[in-house]
Design an enzyme around this catalytic site. Structure first.
Site, PDB file in Angstrom:
ATOM      1  CG  ASP A  47      -1.949   1.071   1.221  1.00 21.76           C
ATOM      2  OD1 ASP A  47      -2.268   1.591   0.128  1.00 21.76           O
ATOM      3  OD2 ASP A  47      -2.455   1.417   2.299  1.00 21.76           O
ATOM      4  N   GLY A  48       0.440   2.265  -0.668  1.00 19.48           N
ATOM      5  CA  GLY A  48       1.148   3.535  -0.621  1.00 19.48           C
ATOM      6  C   GLY A  48       2.102   3.772  -1.772  1.00 19.48           C
ATOM      7  N   GLY A  55       1.433   4.430  -4.937  1.00 17.90           N
ATOM      8  CA  GLY A  55       0.977   5.587  -5.716  1.00 17.90           C
ATOM      9  C   GLY A  55       1.233   6.893  -4.979  1.00 17.90           C
ATOM     10  CG  HIS A 112       0.937   1.184  -8.766  1.00 16.13           C
ATOM     11  ND1 HIS A 112       0.591   1.044  -7.450  1.00 16.13           N
ATOM     12  CD2 HIS A 112       0.023   2.036  -9.310  1.00 16.13           C
ATOM     13  CE1 HIS A 112      -0.480   1.773  -7.191  1.00 16.13           C
ATOM     14  NE2 HIS A 112      -0.837   2.398  -8.308  1.00 16.13           N
ATOM     15  CB  SER A 158      -7.923  -4.903  -1.262  1.00 14.58           C
ATOM     16  OG  SER A 158      -8.302  -3.592  -1.570  1.00 14.58           O
ATOM     17  CG  LEU A 208       9.100 -17.805   0.032  1.00 20.15           C
ATOM     18  CD1 LEU A 208       8.961 -17.514   1.527  1.00 20.15           C
ATOM     19  CD2 LEU A 208       9.750 -16.624  -0.674  1.00 20.15           C
TER      20      LEU A 208
END
Length: 189
Positions: free
Chosen positions: A25-26, A28, A42, A70, A136
């Site tokens: 998040d964040g 942009g 992005h 999301s 992983l």
């Protein structure tokens, strides 16, 4: 890290956690603060993701969950959504072979209904190719949201209570945590 007893979520033979989750998040806002287009933020987020996946594998982390898109993100401008899906396409096409070679298993959680067919094919391809990898587990939460999950859980509890002839009680929401359509992974701390 302190010298206190390690929490149960630590991986065997490592000093670190078993599961790490990151909300992407964040990106942009980061770009806008630097006078760059949101799409550049992005793109840089994807570069950071590559570094995080590599580091997680090197540190012996067994599960890395990335909350990437999301269901609430559908309200963004169409051009930005197009940019995000273009990044996803490029990431899978450009990085899938490397992830596979490095022993990364890709698992995608979230709603696939309504996604463009080529995106669904790419997600399935990533999961199928890496299915037997175990170094992983990269869990990608995509088109996934808490509101959507809450609706699914409530609906699942209602169906179960009708099927089993159970009378719902005020305390039922705490029991509904046992109902989920998602795979179970160790919970990150």
């Amino acid at each position: 890290m302190s010298n206190a007893a390690a929490p149960a979520t630590e991986g065997p033979g490592t000093d670190g956690p078993l599961h790490v989750a990151i909300i992407m998040d964040g990106n942009g806002r980061w770009a806008a603060a630097r006078g760059l287009p949101r799409a550049e933020g992005h793109r840089r987020g994807v570069e950071a993701l590559r570094r995080v996946v590599r580091a997680a594998s090197e540190l012996g982390i067994l599960y890395l969950t990335i909350f990437s898109f999301s269901s609430e993100n559908w309200s963004r401008p169409a051009t930005e959504i197009g940019d995000l899906f273009g990044l996803l396409r490029r990431f899978i096409r450009n990085d899938l072979a490397t992830l596979h070679r490095d022993g990364v298993r890709v698992r995608v959680i979230g709603e696939r209904e309504g996604l463009e067919p080529d995106i669904c094919v790419l997600l399935k391809e990533a999961e199928d190719l890496t299915r037997d990898n175990a170094r992983l587990n990269l869990v990608v939460a995509f088109n996934y949201g808490s509101r959507q999950e809450s609706r699914m859980r409530r609906g699942g509890w209602r169906r179960r209570s009708r099927r089993e002839n159970v009378i719902p009680h005020r305390s039922m929401p705490t029991r509904s945590a046992n109902i989920s359509t998602r795979p179970i992974f160790p919970i990150p701390i």
